[in-house]
Write an enzyme that holds these catalytic residues in place. Sequence first.
Site, PDB file in Angstrom:
ATOM      1  CB  SER A  69      -0.938   0.001   1.213  1.00  0.00           C
ATOM      2  OG  SER A  69      -0.212  -0.153   2.408  1.00  0.00           O
ATOM      3  CG  ASN A  82      -4.313  -4.715  12.897  1.00  0.00           C
ATOM      4  OD1 ASN A  82      -3.699  -4.634  11.837  1.00  0.00           O
ATOM      5  ND2 ASN A  82      -4.728  -5.865  13.403  1.00  0.00           N
ATOM      6  CB  THR A 117     -40.758  26.538  -8.462  1.00  0.00           C
ATOM      7  OG1 THR A 117     -41.893  26.985  -9.208  1.00  0.00           O
ATOM      8  CG2 THR A 117     -40.589  27.437  -7.256  1.00  0.00           C
ATOM      9  CG  HIS A 118     -41.983  22.995 -11.056  1.00  0.00           C
ATOM     10  ND1 HIS A 118     -42.257  21.696 -10.744  1.00  0.00           N
ATOM     11  CD2 HIS A 118     -42.611  23.744 -10.107  1.00  0.00           C
ATOM     12  CE1 HIS A 118     -43.030  21.640  -9.665  1.00  0.00           C
ATOM     13  NE2 HIS A 118     -43.246  22.878  -9.258  1.00  0.00           N
ATOM     14  CB  SER A 137     -14.675  25.214 -29.447  1.00  0.00           C
ATOM     15  OG  SER A 137     -14.725  24.381 -30.578  1.00  0.00           O
ATOM     16  CE  LYS A 188     -19.593  26.292 -27.596  1.00  0.00           C
ATOM     17  NZ  LYS A 188     -19.436  24.854 -27.862  1.00  0.00           N
ATOM     18  CD  GLU A 194     -18.942  22.224 -19.687  1.00  0.00           C
ATOM     19  OE1 GLU A 194     -19.827  21.998 -20.507  1.00  0.00           O
ATOM     20  OE2 GLU A 194     -17.776  22.530 -20.017  1.00  0.00           O
ATOM     21  CD  GLN A 216      -3.217  -2.300   2.024  1.00  0.00           C
ATOM     22  OE1 GLN A 216      -2.551  -2.666   2.975  1.00  0.00           O
ATOM     23  NE2 GLN A 216      -2.981  -2.727   0.795  1.00  0.00           N
TER      24      GLN A 216
HETATM   25  N1  ARG Z   1      -1.529  -1.255   5.086  1.00  0.00           N
HETATM   26  C1  ARG Z   1      -2.413  -1.714   6.096  1.00  0.00           C
HETATM   27  C2  ARG Z   1      -3.745  -0.942   6.006  1.00  0.00           C
HETATM   28  O1  ARG Z   1      -3.760   0.057   5.416  1.00  0.00           O
HETATM   29  C3  ARG Z   1      -1.828  -1.495   7.433  1.00  0.00           C
HETATM   30  C4  ARG Z   1      -2.294  -2.445   8.480  1.00  0.00           C
HETATM   31  C5  ARG Z   1      -1.818  -3.798   8.180  1.00  0.00           C
HETATM   32  N2  ARG Z   1      -2.192  -4.703   9.210  1.00  0.00           N
HETATM   33  C6  ARG Z   1      -2.107  -6.018   9.043  1.00  0.00           C
HETATM   34  N3  ARG Z   1      -2.442  -6.739  10.035  1.00  0.00           N
HETATM   35  N4  ARG Z   1      -1.715  -6.547   7.908  1.00  0.00           N
HETATM   36  O2  ARG Z   1      -4.742  -1.353   6.510  1.00  0.00           O
END
Ligand code: ARG
Length: 471
Positions: free
Chosen positions: A36, A123, A168-169, A290, A296, A303, A335
Amino acid sequence: MVATLSKNWEKYIAMKQWGGRFKEKSIEEVEKFTCSLEFDHRLYKYDIKGSIAHAEMLGRCGILKIEEAEKIIDSLKEIQREIEEKGIRIHHKYEDIHTYIENKLSKKIGELSGKLHTARSRNDQVALDVRLYLKDEIKEVAEKIKEVQKSIIKIAQENINIIMPGYTHMQQAEPVLFSHHIMAYFWMLQRDIKKLYFCLKNIDELPLGAAALAGTSFNINQEITSNLLDFTTIVPNSIDGVSNRDFIIDCLFIAALVMMHLSRFNEELIIWSTNEFNFIEIGDAFCTGSSIMPQKKNPDVCELIRGKCGRVYGNLISLLTTMKALPLSYNRDLQEDKEVLFNSIDILKNCLSVFSKMLLSIEINNIFIEKHLKNKYLCATEIANYLVKKGLTFRVAHEIVGKLILKSSSNNKSLDEITLDEFKEVCHLFEKDIYDLLDLKKVIDIKKSHGSTSREQVERQIKKAESIISN
Ligand code: ARG
């Protein structure tokens, strides 16, 4: 407390934090698949901040020696400086930002680095990092919303005399002050800011100490960490602490809501800038041309803001779906929270920033707006009210004014071209003073109710808005 340092510590501190029970290495594709770092590298500041507080707490509690804690903290600060100078080399050999930083730490202080993770898991660490990130980002988003609100107030003040058809509408309904219409967006955004601060309250709980899920047997002091990191309280349940992503969903929802508000506003600007309406002219700097049609001038910024709303909605649905039916507690699915969150926050900040500037570039074409007011039909409701004030029920008055409109439109006349006799043919209660009600300014200022379109009421709400903004 402090075990003998192993001679082969390097063997134990690999790129990963969990190699011990594995006989085989991950294949490269799996490393890439699970990594990640590519997106969570953005959390480095918060990861380091959290680790510094954690190390300090471990030191103060005697779980680490004071010198050890200090050494870890100094090195973490050094790593931060290095990252700020040289950036982060994204490579899948580091599983995530937490591993990356611990690895850098091990290069600096060797085996001691391994003590930082005492009484902690990735965690609770990742849950903390995202909370810290959002504490900053929410304040930034709120500031950017305020910038848009300031632009709105400025436009409202500068154009307080302009009358436009209210709809309205998408059909012309009653005359309103242009400032009244534009200020409606101020209040939408004000509700968004309130929600952001509510969201901030939910974020304000320290998850560190939840460890993997069950808490920790080390005698840590979460009050210390909480104070160091500016949290008001500690999560009441460690299992919820590592698996809760509601606060991210809240943010994604608010991002979606703000984008919805911006997209409504931008849709109106697009409509108003068409030749058909010609109410406004958006500054050249915020439009594009454009490649084929030389005449244009396209409202691309509007947008794109309108269009980006789709992705921000998608991000909300994406995380809600990831979370659906997810068992407790931490699962790697979680994750998936970060890419959508970062994406929504980035889009939101970019849109708000360009939008507050674009608003100030807008010129209002009063002459063209007035053209849309000519037939005076917008006064119809007040003409009905006039008859009610003379004793008719509203239903009857409504019917009579309907007949009046029919008469004028089939004779191709505007209401002020109808003679008093013609008025009286429709209803004997009409007197000369009916012509007062064909003056749009009077129809506007006759409004009494709170938050209505009379100049007095609009000025009052602008004042209120100003005082909110300056607080
Ligand atoms: N990259 C993980 C996440 O974003 C970090 C936590 C990973 N924990 C684990 N037990 N593998 O959630």
